[in-house]
Design an enzyme around this catalytic site. Sequence first.
Site, PDB file in Angstrom:
ATOM      1  N   LYS A 240       0.875  -1.158   0.080  1.00  0.00           N
ATOM      2  CA  LYS A 240       0.029  -0.141  -0.027  1.00  0.00           C
ATOM      3  C   LYS A 240       0.840   1.051   0.105  1.00  0.00           C
ATOM      4  CE  LYS A 240      -3.820  -1.850   2.631  1.00  0.00           C
ATOM      5  NZ  LYS A 240      -5.039  -1.780   1.787  1.00  0.00           N
ATOM      6  N   ARG A 314     -10.238 -11.448   2.499  1.00  0.00           N
ATOM      7  CA  ARG A 314     -11.032 -12.765   1.727  1.00  0.00           C
ATOM      8  C   ARG A 314     -10.371 -13.953   1.843  1.00  0.00           C
ATOM      9  NH1 ARG A 314     -11.775  -9.652  -3.734  1.00  0.00           N
ATOM     10  NH2 ARG A 314     -11.451  -8.097  -2.072  1.00  0.00           N
TER      11      ARG A 314
END
Length: 463
Positions: A240, A314
Amino acid sequence: MELAFAQDADTARPLHLVGRDDLESWLDGRPEATRAWLTAVGFTAELGQVMALPDADGGCSGAVFGMGTPQDRARGRFWLGRAPAALPAGDWTLEGALDAEEAAEAALAWLLAGYRFTRYSGTPAITPRLVVPEGVDGGSIQAIAAGEALTRDLINTPASDMGPAELEQAAFDVAVEFGAAMSVTTGDDLLEANFPMIHAVGRASPRAPRLIDMRWGSDGPRLTLVGKGVCFDTGGLSLKSGASMGLMKKDMGGAAGVLGLARMIMALDLPVRLRVLIPAVENAVSGASFRPQDILTSRKGLTVEINNTDAEGRLVLADALALADEEKPDLLISMATLTGAARVAVGPDIAPFFTRDNAVAATLASGAAQVRDPVWRLPLHDPYEPMIEPGVADLDNAPKGGFAGATTAALFLHRFVEDAPRYVHFDIYGWQPVAAPSRPKGGVGQGTRAVLAALPSLLDLPA
């Protein structure tokens, strides 16, 4: 932090709740000195306006709180949370016409207005205490406030002090308080126990990944809560930017939410068999990091091509959901700070959810409206299924194209739930970006009170 009500109404001062359209008639019944005072200070009963009422000796005999118009109140919630900071210390009663839902919201707003995160600086403010309004179950409101305070504390704690081990300790503390059983699978034991994706996401960090498994209750329908516990998310090798990493201490907001909800359920002694599953990891960067183009095999046996290591939530949820599904719970709920797409769709104040069950969706919407905890159903659009099928593996963790990111993430998770008859996934934000009544800037629970209000209908619990 204890968020509690006052007990003695006899010594409490009144807080008069007055709407803008009712101000003139309310003033007609007041002493001349009161009318003159409120006129002089410009009290117009605008929403959130608070004014103390002086007594003959210059002290405070009570106060008046502006309720604005019904249209004003419909544009937000927890408006009474503005009152405590404007009132002197002591005990207070609410004087004014409120229906049952309004009174319960007012009571909860008052308690939550007393929340402060003071672990690192400052001391809790001395908040005026409220006498429980007539018709309100004060014990239930206190249980809900305590669960919300737990969620906020966990999210607000920086990752330096809230890693997987500390999240485990927080769950253990709740388990001890309510007599729940808990087991934890840690580090390389995750591979032996067949949780390969939890292990893969967390293996790069020196803070060992783990799966927390808590059980409470011996009778009633089976309710399983699964919360994403990514205690900090660098993005892994798909690193990020600094700006995007700034709030990643809140990436365990799903775990914080289900722990807060579980605490509410146990404190209220709901007749359910509750299970809480939290995959707790830190998505770090090292030579052990999982890589783009890796193909992981999940607990369920489905293979997953990794096209972005920043789509890790996920993956850990998938292994936990597969475990939950093996027990066929009557209701399965997952919560996660999963996608930025959900925030683009509905903003930070609404908790979007996904389910294939229309009746469950309607019940959740009704519960949310009842307790002013806004949720919104987003679509599980089956024609998008091919977007999560890369060809070289069963599933793609980060479909290209940038469209429908929240929906494709939810479709991914649904591939790991086959046997649970009813499954709901919440894609929450878990953060209050701007202070609002009873919600200071920082961590916040979303969707938990809506679920709690809906549980009696969803699980056919006795009234």
